[in-house]
Design a protein around this motif. Structure first.
Motif, PDB file in Angstrom:
ATOM      1  N   ALA A 181       0.833  -1.206   0.000  1.00 18.97           N
ATOM      2  CA  ALA A 181       0.000   0.000   0.000  1.00 18.97           C
ATOM      3  C   ALA A 181       0.867   1.255   0.000  1.00 18.97           C
ATOM      4  O   ALA A 181       0.587   2.230  -0.715  1.00 18.97           O
ATOM      5  CB  ALA A 181      -0.919  -0.007   1.220  1.00 18.97           C
ATOM      6  N   GLU A 182       1.933   1.217   0.773  1.00 19.29           N
ATOM      7  CA  GLU A 182       2.858   2.348   0.833  1.00 19.29           C
ATOM      8  C   GLU A 182       3.493   2.585  -0.534  1.00 19.29           C
ATOM      9  O   GLU A 182       3.610   3.727  -1.007  1.00 19.29           O
ATOM     10  CB  GLU A 182       3.926   2.053   1.883  1.00 19.29           C
ATOM     11  CG  GLU A 182       4.871   3.195   2.186  1.00 19.29           C
ATOM     12  CD  GLU A 182       5.813   2.858   3.314  1.00 19.29           C
ATOM     13  OE1 GLU A 182       6.309   3.790   3.967  1.00 19.29           O
ATOM     14  OE2 GLU A 182       6.069   1.653   3.553  1.00 19.29           O
ATOM     15  N   ILE A 183       3.871   1.510  -1.188  1.00 18.49           N
ATOM     16  CA  ILE A 183       4.508   1.623  -2.502  1.00 18.49           C
ATOM     17  C   ILE A 183       3.517   2.103  -3.549  1.00 18.49           C
ATOM     18  O   ILE A 183       3.849   2.922  -4.413  1.00 18.49           O
ATOM     19  CB  ILE A 183       5.147   0.277  -2.883  1.00 18.49           C
ATOM     20  CG1 ILE A 183       6.435   0.075  -2.060  1.00 18.49           C
ATOM     21  CG2 ILE A 183       5.441   0.207  -4.389  1.00 18.49           C
ATOM     22  CD1 ILE A 183       7.122  -1.239  -2.269  1.00 18.49           C
ATOM     23  N   LEU A 200       6.678   8.421  -8.479  1.00 19.77           N
ATOM     24  CA  LEU A 200       8.047   8.010  -8.179  1.00 19.77           C
ATOM     25  C   LEU A 200       8.427   6.751  -8.959  1.00 19.77           C
ATOM     26  O   LEU A 200       7.615   5.844  -9.126  1.00 19.77           O
ATOM     27  CB  LEU A 200       8.222   7.745  -6.674  1.00 19.77           C
ATOM     28  CG  LEU A 200       8.584   8.961  -5.800  1.00 19.77           C
ATOM     29  CD1 LEU A 200       7.435   9.950  -5.764  1.00 19.77           C
ATOM     30  CD2 LEU A 200       8.944   8.501  -4.388  1.00 19.77           C
ATOM     31  N   SER A 201       9.654   6.718  -9.428  1.00 18.63           N
ATOM     32  CA  SER A 201      10.184   5.538 -10.116  1.00 18.63           C
ATOM     33  C   SER A 201      10.573   4.491  -9.079  1.00 18.63           C
ATOM     34  O   SER A 201      10.612   4.760  -7.872  1.00 18.63           O
ATOM     35  CB  SER A 201      11.413   5.916 -10.942  1.00 18.63           C
ATOM     36  OG  SER A 201      12.476   6.305 -10.078  1.00 18.63           O
ATOM     37  N   ILE A 240      11.581   5.173  -5.173  1.00 23.70           N
ATOM     38  CA  ILE A 240      10.880   4.496  -4.080  1.00 23.70           C
ATOM     39  C   ILE A 240      11.882   3.763  -3.195  1.00 23.70           C
ATOM     40  O   ILE A 240      11.812   3.823  -1.963  1.00 23.70           O
ATOM     41  CB  ILE A 240       9.827   3.514  -4.631  1.00 23.70           C
ATOM     42  CG1 ILE A 240       8.697   4.272  -5.323  1.00 23.70           C
ATOM     43  CG2 ILE A 240       9.257   2.639  -3.504  1.00 23.70           C
ATOM     44  CD1 ILE A 240       7.708   3.381  -6.043  1.00 23.70           C
ATOM     45  N   ALA A 241      12.832   3.081  -3.825  1.00 27.06           N
ATOM     46  CA  ALA A 241      13.853   2.350  -3.068  1.00 27.06           C
ATOM     47  C   ALA A 241      14.637   3.292  -2.167  1.00 27.06           C
ATOM     48  O   ALA A 241      14.907   2.985  -1.002  1.00 27.06           O
ATOM     49  CB  ALA A 241      14.788   1.617  -4.031  1.00 27.06           C
ATOM     50  N   VAL A 268      11.895  -3.594  -4.284  1.00 27.65           N
ATOM     51  CA  VAL A 268      10.826  -2.702  -4.745  1.00 27.65           C
ATOM     52  C   VAL A 268      10.173  -3.265  -5.998  1.00 27.65           C
ATOM     53  O   VAL A 268       8.941  -3.273  -6.122  1.00 27.65           O
ATOM     54  CB  VAL A 268      11.377  -1.287  -5.019  1.00 27.65           C
ATOM     55  CG1 VAL A 268      10.318  -0.421  -5.710  1.00 27.65           C
ATOM     56  CG2 VAL A 268      11.822  -0.633  -3.722  1.00 27.65           C
ATOM     57  N   LYS A 269      10.980  -3.773  -6.924  1.00 29.02           N
ATOM     58  CA  LYS A 269      10.424  -4.351  -8.149  1.00 29.02           C
ATOM     59  C   LYS A 269       9.492  -5.511  -7.826  1.00 29.02           C
ATOM     60  O   LYS A 269       8.439  -5.680  -8.460  1.00 29.02           O
ATOM     61  CB  LYS A 269      11.551  -4.817  -9.068  1.00 29.02           C
ATOM     62  CG  LYS A 269      12.339  -3.694  -9.719  1.00 29.02           C
ATOM     63  CD  LYS A 269      13.430  -4.241 -10.626  1.00 29.02           C
ATOM     64  CE  LYS A 269      14.218  -3.133 -11.298  1.00 29.02           C
ATOM     65  NZ  LYS A 269      15.307  -3.671 -12.163  1.00 29.02           N
TER      66      LYS A 269
END
Length: 214
Positions: free
Chosen positions: A153-155, A163-164, A168-169, A179-180
């Protein structure tokens, strides 16, 4: 070399885009069409990597052509819809249907070239402010396909702010591969083809507020 197809009923627009695309050393125009009806046979014959698709055309519009292409092709090209107005409902529907992003016809040549390169890499063109405006004009109609974990949810919220994966990372102090993996899980749970569809689902469901700021 990235293979590009241009579909627009205005010949002057096609000529302008052709000059821009062919002026880049890593891009080439392999086909052109004047209507959405031209898309299936041209894609089958020329196998473009990216299609620049006009939204409004007289017989078959860009929305219909996008839906048909993505539904019937085993390995469809990436689609960038091209429009005069960024708040066009057709643009929103094309993004929901699976287009990777959109360009305004007044975009600068370098913006056109970069957009093609971005989607050719498999990324999506996200314009959070424009998507927020489009979503705000629509009644919430989608529900998230599944509950997300707290991290997912945060991502998703960060994705909705444009954000890319690398950004994000850095913000969450996570590894890029982690992240991916989370992004892939988000797309899978939402039934989204790409980041653009996931972000639209987030706004339409009310998970992210159209009026929120990055």
């Amino acid at each position: 070399m990235t293979r590009v197809m241009i579909v627009d009923d205005d010949e002057l627009v096609r000529v302008g885009l052709r000059v821009i695309v062919n002026g880049a050393p890593d891009l080439e125009v392999v086909a052109e069409g004047a209507d959405g009806a031209d898309v299936p046979p041209l894609v089958a014959k020329h196998r473009p990597d990216v299609v620049l698709m006009d939204v409004r055309m007289p017989k078959v519009d860009g929305l219909q052509a996008t839906k048909h292409l993505l539904a019937t092709s085993a390995n469809p090209p990436h689609i960038i819809v091209v429009t005069t107005f960024e708040n066009d409902d057709y643009v929103y529907d094309a993004l929901r249907a699976g287009a990777s992003g959109f360009l305004l016809k007044r975009a600068r040549p370098e913006e056109v070239v970069e957009a093609i390169r971005v989607v050719a890499r498999g990324d999506s063109l996200l314009f959070p402010a424009a998507i927020r405006r489009l979503a705000a004009a629509r009644s919430p109609g989608l529900k998230l396909a599944a509950k997300l974990t707290e991290r997912e949810a945060e991502i998703l919220r960060l994705m909705a702010n444009g954000l890319s994966n690398a950004e994000i990372a850095a913000q969450l102090v996570l590894g890029l591969e982690t992240v991916k993996t989370h992004v892939g899980n988000v797309l899978s749970k939402l039934g989204a083809r790409d980041r653009t569809q996931a972000v639209i689902a987030a706004y339409e469901s009310g998970f992210v507020s159209p009026g929120s700021s990055p």
